[in-house]
Each structure stands twice: as C-alpha cells, then as structure tokens.
Write an enzyme that holds these catalytic residues in place. Structure first.
Site, PDB file in Angstrom:
ATOM      1  N   SER A 142       0.665 -10.930   6.489  1.00 42.40           N
ATOM      2  CA  SER A 142      -0.061 -10.265   5.393  1.00 42.40           C
ATOM      3  C   SER A 142      -0.785 -11.356   4.621  1.00 42.40           C
ATOM      4  O   SER A 142      -0.423 -12.537   4.735  1.00 42.40           O
ATOM      5  CB  SER A 142       0.950  -9.570   4.479  1.00 42.40           C
ATOM      6  OG  SER A 142       0.362  -9.214   3.242  1.00 42.40           O
ATOM      7  N   TYR A 155       9.005  -9.263  -0.267  1.00 39.05           N
ATOM      8  CA  TYR A 155       7.912  -9.105   0.707  1.00 39.05           C
ATOM      9  C   TYR A 155       7.161 -10.433   0.883  1.00 39.05           C
ATOM     10  O   TYR A 155       6.914 -10.874   2.003  1.00 39.05           O
ATOM     11  CB  TYR A 155       6.978  -8.002   0.201  1.00 39.05           C
ATOM     12  CG  TYR A 155       5.914  -7.554   1.177  1.00 39.05           C
ATOM     13  CD1 TYR A 155       6.179  -6.567   2.125  1.00 39.05           C
ATOM     14  CD2 TYR A 155       4.630  -8.093   1.135  1.00 39.05           C
ATOM     15  CE1 TYR A 155       5.193  -6.132   3.003  1.00 39.05           C
ATOM     16  CE2 TYR A 155       3.645  -7.664   2.014  1.00 39.05           C
ATOM     17  CZ  TYR A 155       3.928  -6.682   2.937  1.00 39.05           C
ATOM     18  OH  TYR A 155       2.950  -6.259   3.813  1.00 39.05           O
TER      19      TYR A 155
HETATM   20  P1  NAD Z   1       3.661   1.967   7.928  1.00 38.57           P
HETATM   21  O1  NAD Z   1       4.669   2.380   6.912  1.00 38.57           O
HETATM   22  O2  NAD Z   1       2.524   2.860   8.257  1.00 38.57           O
HETATM   23  O3  NAD Z   1       4.370   1.597   9.297  1.00 38.57           O
HETATM   24  C1  NAD Z   1       5.564   0.878   9.350  1.00 38.57           C
HETATM   25  C2  NAD Z   1       6.185   1.081  10.701  1.00 38.57           C
HETATM   26  O4  NAD Z   1       7.414   0.363  10.737  1.00 38.57           O
HETATM   27  C3  NAD Z   1       6.528   2.546  11.006  1.00 38.57           C
HETATM   28  O5  NAD Z   1       6.327   2.801  12.375  1.00 38.57           O
HETATM   29  C4  NAD Z   1       7.997   2.625  10.641  1.00 38.57           C
HETATM   30  O6  NAD Z   1       8.684   3.675  11.311  1.00 38.57           O
HETATM   31  C5  NAD Z   1       8.452   1.257  11.116  1.00 38.57           C
HETATM   32  N1  NAD Z   1       9.705   0.838  10.537  1.00 38.57           N
HETATM   33  C6  NAD Z   1      10.071   0.749   9.237  1.00 38.57           C
HETATM   34  N2  NAD Z   1      11.331   0.342   9.133  1.00 38.57           N
HETATM   35  C7  NAD Z   1      11.782   0.154  10.403  1.00 38.57           C
HETATM   36  C8  NAD Z   1      13.008  -0.264  10.960  1.00 38.57           C
HETATM   37  N3  NAD Z   1      14.065  -0.581  10.192  1.00 38.57           N
HETATM   38  N4  NAD Z   1      13.112  -0.328  12.300  1.00 38.57           N
HETATM   39  C9  NAD Z   1      12.074   0.005  13.095  1.00 38.57           C
HETATM   40  N5  NAD Z   1      10.889   0.400  12.620  1.00 38.57           N
HETATM   41  C10 NAD Z   1      10.748   0.468  11.286  1.00 38.57           C
HETATM   42  O7  NAD Z   1       3.176   0.544   7.410  1.00 38.57           O
HETATM   43  P2  NAD Z   1       1.932  -0.385   7.814  1.00 38.57           P
HETATM   44  O8  NAD Z   1       1.101  -0.515   6.589  1.00 38.57           O
HETATM   45  O9  NAD Z   1       1.310   0.042   9.080  1.00 38.57           O
HETATM   46  O10 NAD Z   1       2.688  -1.771   7.992  1.00 38.57           O
HETATM   47  C11 NAD Z   1       2.850  -2.407   9.233  1.00 38.57           C
HETATM   48  C12 NAD Z   1       2.952  -3.915   9.007  1.00 38.57           C
HETATM   49  O11 NAD Z   1       1.743  -4.380   8.424  1.00 38.57           O
HETATM   50  C13 NAD Z   1       4.083  -4.299   8.046  1.00 38.57           C
HETATM   51  O12 NAD Z   1       4.708  -5.481   8.516  1.00 38.57           O
HETATM   52  C14 NAD Z   1       3.341  -4.573   6.755  1.00 38.57           C
HETATM   53  O13 NAD Z   1       4.016  -5.491   5.943  1.00 38.57           O
HETATM   54  C15 NAD Z   1       2.045  -5.160   7.290  1.00 38.57           C
HETATM   55  N6  NAD Z   1       0.931  -5.118   6.356  1.00 38.57           N
HETATM   56  C16 NAD Z   1       0.458  -3.937   5.874  1.00 38.57           C
HETATM   57  C17 NAD Z   1      -0.616  -3.954   4.989  1.00 38.57           C
HETATM   58  C18 NAD Z   1      -1.207  -2.697   4.426  1.00 38.57           C
HETATM   59  O14 NAD Z   1      -2.066  -2.799   3.547  1.00 38.57           O
HETATM   60  N7  NAD Z   1      -0.834  -1.529   4.895  1.00 38.57           N
HETATM   61  C19 NAD Z   1      -1.185  -5.175   4.609  1.00 38.57           C
HETATM   62  C20 NAD Z   1      -0.664  -6.335   5.125  1.00 38.57           C
HETATM   63  C21 NAD Z   1       0.386  -6.314   6.008  1.00 38.57           C
END
Ligand code: NAD
Length: 260
Positions: A142, A155
C-alpha cells in the site's frame, strides 16, 4: 488468445473473492494462468468469472490468520496444479483507531493477515519456484508501506513490514529466475475503502459523494481511484519477461499520493 503470456503457469492470489485480489486474479487469468482463489464470502461468483476466461480455477478457503490453514492451502495448490508459480499476497484488513485506543485483538489480526501470512505463503512457495528457476511473488502492500497516516498504526506497521519482507525475498533470490516485488496502491474503491467512506459520511453527516471527494482530496492529487484492473495489469507486467530484472521494488500506483 494466442498471445497469452502466462499459459502453463499457476497463480495463487490470497484474498481474491473481492476487490483488488479478484481484479489481479482476472488479469492473470486473461493471460492464461490457472488460478487458485482464496478469501471469505461467496466463492462461486468469482470462480465462474475466472472460468469464463478459459482457464482452470480452484478455491481454498484458508483463513490467512492461521498458519495451519495456509499450509493446507499450499498443499492443496501443489496437489491440484503441481505448485504455485505466481504468488500474490493480497489478503488484508483494516481497523482505524489511535494507538492508545487500538484494540489488541485487531492489532494481532492485522499483523497476522496483512504481514505474517505472506511470510508463510512465501516460505512454502519458494522451494517449487527455485526448483523451476522461475517464479513471481507479488506482495500487495500500500502507499502505507511507504508513508504513514494517523489512526492506522497496525496497518502501516504491517505494510512497512511487507515492503521489508519483499526486499529480503528479492535479494535472497536475486541470482535466480524468482523475483519478488510489492505493489503500493493509493485509494481503490473496494469494500475495504467503502467502509471508510461510509464512516466519514456518517461522522460528518454528509452524502456518500461528498465523503468520497473529501477522502480523495485529503491524499490523492489525481482525485481518482486506482482500479483493481489497473493493478492487475501491473501484476501482469511484473510477471512478464520484461519484468525479470525488477527485484525488490515497492511500486506505487497512487494518483500522486506519495509524490507530495
Ligand atoms: P477487500 O475487502 O475488497 O478484499 C479483501 C480480501 O481479503 C477479501 O477477499 C477477503 O475475503 C479476504 N480476507 C480478509 N481476511 C481474510 C482472512 N483472514 N483470510 C483469507 N482471506 C481474507 O479489500 P481490498 O481493498 O481489495 O484489499 C486487498 C489488499 O489491498 C489488502 O491487502 C489491502 O490492504 C490492499 N490495499 C487496498 C487499498 C484500497 O484502497 N482498497 C489500498 C492499498 C492497499
């Protein structure tokens, strides 16, 4: 179809039932990679979307906070497809509170899911990659792997940690065909971020649109969300032949967030 670059490869994407993980899984599948999905919630919809791209797809519901579940998932991938060639460590959660109020169980869960799970999947995937002298590990970090924001101690600590893990994994494999890199998105409108928009709208008694503009305006000069598809295309590039000497980078795609 004939130009698909990842035919014969298997990609395991953690947390791929939703958001960024599903976007990356689809981009890799469009290039012909077979996919192992993981994550909570509905898996049938994502499985059907991937299968429609003409590749084989399997699902394992391992909880990324549990080392024994991760071991079982990696064994399942080896049994189903013969091993993981492309590992995308993407599963992640968020919790927002100041350090002194941060619930200890949320800290532990964020460190386990956002950081420690990537250590377990990587240590279990590397021997197969090293033996084939080809592999790609992509850690979804991130912008919070590069800079901090108030209220996000666990985080930010986990994401800085995964950038460190990325560098060490890359260095240990630097003379081989196995690379490891991190992707650092800014805001992406997924369920994880929608919760933060909703919380802002409720706290300030404003509309969803106004809360979205505030959220972007605070951090992201482009005033645009990055999309899961764009991140997927970056992952495809890191997996390409042209990406073979990209090692240990933390590559932001953030609308200018970290340039400020
Ligand atoms: P999201 O909530 O849409 O997806 C998260 C996924 O992780 C889902 O499939 C969920 O079921 C799974 N998950 C959560 N806990 C779990 C566990 N204990 N075991 C297995 N699976 C689990 O979120 P996202 O925004 O797509 O995030 C995905 C990644 O991207 C994360 O690592 C997040 O930190 C990172 N990220 C997101 C953003 C953003 O703006 N959305 C920005 C930077 C980084």
């Amino acid at each position: 179809m004939s130009q698909r670059t990842l035919i014969g490869k298997t990609a395991l994407v953690t947390g791929s039932t939703s958001g960024i993980g599903l976007g990356i899984a689809k981009s890799l599948a469009r290039q012909g990679a077979n996919i192992v999905l993981n994550g909570f919630g509905d898996a049938e919809g994502p499985k059907a979307e991937i299968a429609a791209l003409g590749v084989q797809v399997s699902y394992h519901g391992a909880d990324m906070s549990k080392a024994s579940d991760i071991t079982a998932m990696m064994a399942f991938a080896a049994q189903t497809f013969g091993g993981v060639d492309i590992l995308v460590n993407n599963a992640g959660i968020q919790h927002v509170a100041s350090v002194e109020d941060f619930p200890v169980d949320r800290w532990d869960a964020i460190i386990a899911i956002n950081l420690t799970s990537a250590f377990h999947t990587s240590r279990l995937a590397l021997p197969h990659m090293q033996q084939k002298n080809w592999g790609r590990i992509i850690n979804v970090a991130s912008v919070h792997g590069l800079v901090g924001s108030a209220q996000k101690s666990a985080y930010v600590a986990a994401k800085h940690g995964i950038v460190g893990l990325t560098k060490v994994t890359a260095l240990e494999n630097a003379t081989t065909g196995v690379t490891c890199n991190a992707i650092c998105p800014g805001w992406v409108l997924t369920p994880l971020v929608q919760k933060q928009v909703d919380a802002k709208a409720a706290a300030l008694k404003i509309s969803n649109d106004e809360a979205t503009k505030l959220l972007l305006g605070e951090k992201e000069p482009s005033m645009q969300f990055t999309t899961p598809q764009e991140l997927g295309e970056l992952a495809v590039f890191l997996c390409s032949e042209a990406g073979k000497n990209i090692r240990g980078v933390a590559w932001n795609m953030d609308g200018g967030w970290v340039a400020q």
